[in-house]
Design a protein around this motif. Structure first.
Motif, mmCIF file in Angstrom:
data_model
loop_
_atom_site.group_PDB
_atom_site.id
_atom_site.type_symbol
_atom_site.label_atom_id
_atom_site.label_comp_id
_atom_site.label_asym_id
_atom_site.label_seq_id
_atom_site.Cartn_x
_atom_site.Cartn_y
_atom_site.Cartn_z
ATOM 1 N N LYS A 231 0.833 -1.211 0.000
ATOM 2 C CA LYS A 231 0.000 0.000 0.000
ATOM 3 C C LYS A 231 0.865 1.259 0.000
ATOM 4 N N TYR A 232 1.883 1.264 0.851
ATOM 5 C CA TYR A 232 2.766 2.426 0.952
ATOM 6 C C TYR A 232 3.438 2.735 -0.392
ATOM 7 N N TYR A 233 4.072 1.727 -0.995
ATOM 8 C CA TYR A 233 4.814 1.986 -2.235
ATOM 9 C C TYR A 233 3.885 2.240 -3.416
ATOM 10 N N ARG A 234 2.721 1.626 -3.440
ATOM 11 C CA ARG A 234 1.764 1.905 -4.513
ATOM 12 C C ARG A 234 1.321 3.357 -4.440
ATOM 13 N N GLN A 235 0.989 3.814 -3.235
ATOM 14 C CA GLN A 235 0.557 5.209 -3.075
ATOM 15 C C GLN A 235 1.710 6.174 -3.331
ATOM 16 N N ARG A 236 2.869 5.830 -2.847
ATOM 17 C CA ARG A 236 4.031 6.701 -3.035
ATOM 18 C C ARG A 236 4.344 6.906 -4.520
ATOM 19 N N LYS A 237 4.152 5.846 -5.309
ATOM 20 C CA LYS A 237 4.412 5.919 -6.757
ATOM 21 C C LYS A 237 3.182 6.415 -7.513
ATOM 22 N N GLN A 238 2.151 6.793 -6.759
ATOM 23 C CA GLN A 238 0.912 7.343 -7.317
ATOM 24 C C GLN A 238 0.274 6.402 -8.341
ATOM 25 N N MET A 239 0.219 5.118 -7.962
ATOM 26 C CA MET A 239 -0.420 4.116 -8.804
ATOM 27 C C MET A 239 -1.743 3.717 -8.150
ATOM 28 N N THR A 240 -2.746 3.513 -8.967
ATOM 29 C CA THR A 240 -4.039 3.090 -8.443
ATOM 30 C C THR A 240 -4.082 1.569 -8.324
ATOM 31 N N THR A 241 -5.031 1.088 -7.529
ATOM 32 C CA THR A 241 -5.195 -0.368 -7.435
ATOM 33 C C THR A 241 -5.625 -0.920 -8.798
ATOM 34 N N ARG A 242 -6.389 -0.136 -9.541
ATOM 35 C CA ARG A 242 -6.820 -0.559 -10.876
ATOM 36 C C ARG A 242 -5.607 -0.726 -11.804
ATOM 37 N N TYR A 243 -4.682 0.229 -11.762
ATOM 38 C CA TYR A 243 -3.472 0.149 -12.592
ATOM 39 C C TYR A 243 -2.673 -1.108 -12.249
ATOM 40 N N ILE A 244 -2.456 -1.331 -10.961
ATOM 41 C CA ILE A 244 -1.704 -2.513 -10.512
ATOM 42 C C ILE A 244 -2.425 -3.781 -10.964
ATOM 43 N N ALA A 245 -3.740 -3.816 -10.764
ATOM 44 C CA ALA A 245 -4.532 -4.991 -11.138
ATOM 45 C C ALA A 245 -4.424 -5.282 -12.636
ATOM 46 N N GLU A 246 -4.475 -4.236 -13.448
ATOM 47 C CA GLU A 246 -4.356 -4.432 -14.901
ATOM 48 C C GLU A 246 -2.990 -5.001 -15.271
ATOM 49 N N LYS A 247 -1.954 -4.520 -14.619
ATOM 50 C CA LYS A 247 -0.600 -5.016 -14.890
ATOM 51 C C LYS A 247 -0.464 -6.501 -14.507
ATOM 52 N N LEU A 248 -1.211 -6.914 -13.456
ATOM 53 C CA LEU A 248 -1.136 -8.288 -12.970
ATOM 54 C C LEU A 248 -2.202 -9.188 -13.599
ATOM 55 N N ASP A 249 -3.130 -8.585 -14.356
ATOM 56 C CA ASP A 249 -4.243 -9.307 -14.953
ATOM 57 C C ASP A 249 -5.125 -9.950 -13.879
ATOM 58 N N ILE A 250 -5.423 -9.156 -12.840
ATOM 59 C CA ILE A 250 -6.333 -9.572 -11.766
ATOM 60 C C ILE A 250 -7.323 -8.434 -11.528
ATOM 61 N N LYS B 156 -5.915 -9.303 3.900
ATOM 62 C CA LYS B 156 -6.946 -10.347 3.867
ATOM 63 C C LYS B 156 -6.441 -11.603 3.171
ATOM 64 N N HIS B 157 -5.505 -11.439 2.235
ATOM 65 C CA HIS B 157 -4.877 -12.565 1.542
ATOM 66 C C HIS B 157 -3.379 -12.316 1.488
ATOM 67 N N PRO B 158 -2.569 -13.329 1.773
ATOM 68 C CA PRO B 158 -1.124 -13.146 1.620
ATOM 69 C C PRO B 158 -0.788 -12.999 0.139
ATOM 70 N N ILE B 159 0.255 -12.257 -0.128
ATOM 71 C CA ILE B 159 0.674 -12.051 -1.516
ATOM 72 C C ILE B 159 1.474 -13.286 -1.948
ATOM 73 N N PRO B 160 0.982 -14.031 -2.947
ATOM 74 C CA PRO B 160 1.740 -15.199 -3.412
ATOM 75 C C PRO B 160 3.106 -14.778 -3.967
ATOM 76 N N TYR B 161 4.060 -15.686 -3.871
ATOM 77 C CA TYR B 161 5.423 -15.357 -4.280
ATOM 78 C C TYR B 161 5.495 -14.843 -5.713
ATOM 79 N N ASP B 162 4.863 -15.543 -6.650
ATOM 80 C CA ASP B 162 4.941 -15.115 -8.051
ATOM 81 C C ASP B 162 4.338 -13.726 -8.248
ATOM 82 N N VAL B 163 3.282 -13.420 -7.504
ATOM 83 C CA VAL B 163 2.662 -12.093 -7.580
ATOM 84 C C VAL B 163 3.582 -11.051 -6.943
ATOM 85 N N ALA B 164 4.228 -11.417 -5.840
ATOM 86 C CA ALA B 164 5.160 -10.494 -5.172
ATOM 87 C C ALA B 164 6.298 -10.100 -6.116
#
Length: 149
Positions: free
Chosen positions: A17-36, A48-56
């Motif tokens: 959350k910290y680094y996503r906000q710091r880089k001014q990226m939205t959850t939608r942008y991140i989700a699109e990049k990850l195809d989720i 609520k869910h641990p970040i799987p290694y491949d996603v990390a």
């Protein structure tokens, strides 16, 4: 949370959350990049869910940060076949499923489901297991590593 202030914990959810906000990226942008879906990113951020290694690994690349900031021992435990790791640790201690569940402080019927792979342990249960093994060399076995000899 202030963008100037790093998270007080070193949990992957807080770092994401910290680094996503710091880089001014939205959850939608991140989700699109990850195809989720964005809700999944929010579940990672809210713990609520641990970040799987491949996603990390992919997230770290997107955010241009170290993968280790998004991946902790709990995630490693889930990535290693945790059912096998638990059974290995339990048998190394010479305990039945019931005795092991009682040692770590959880209900035996819940532990049976975890070891059989029918339930995924929560971070809190993982911490109980890890704490119960503090006096042994078996903690590393939970992470898919061999115990120290």
């Amino acid at each position: 949370m202030s963008f100037e202030e790093k998270p007080k914990t070193n949990l992957p959810c807080d770092n994401l959350k910290y680094y996503r906000q710091r880089k001014q990226m939205t959850t939608r942008y991140i989700a699109e990049k990850l195809d989720i879906v964005p809700a999944t990113v929010m579940m990672y951020e809210n713990g609520k869910h641990p970040i799987p290694y491949d996603v990390a690994v992919k997230l770290a690349d997107i955010l241009k940060i170290e993968t280790s900031l998004l991946y902790d021992d709990f995630s490693r435990f889930l990535a290693a076949p945790y059912t096998e790791a638990l059974k290995s640790v339990r048998t190394a201690l010479g305990l039945s499923q019931k005795a092991f569940a009682e040692r770590i402080g959880i209900v035996p019927s819940y532990y049976y489901k975890i070891e059989e792979g029918n339930r995924r342990p929560s971070r809190k249960v993982y911490q109980k297991i890890y704490a119960a093994l503090e006096t042994t060399s078996l903690q590393t076995s939970l992470l898919g590593e061999h115990p120290l000899q």
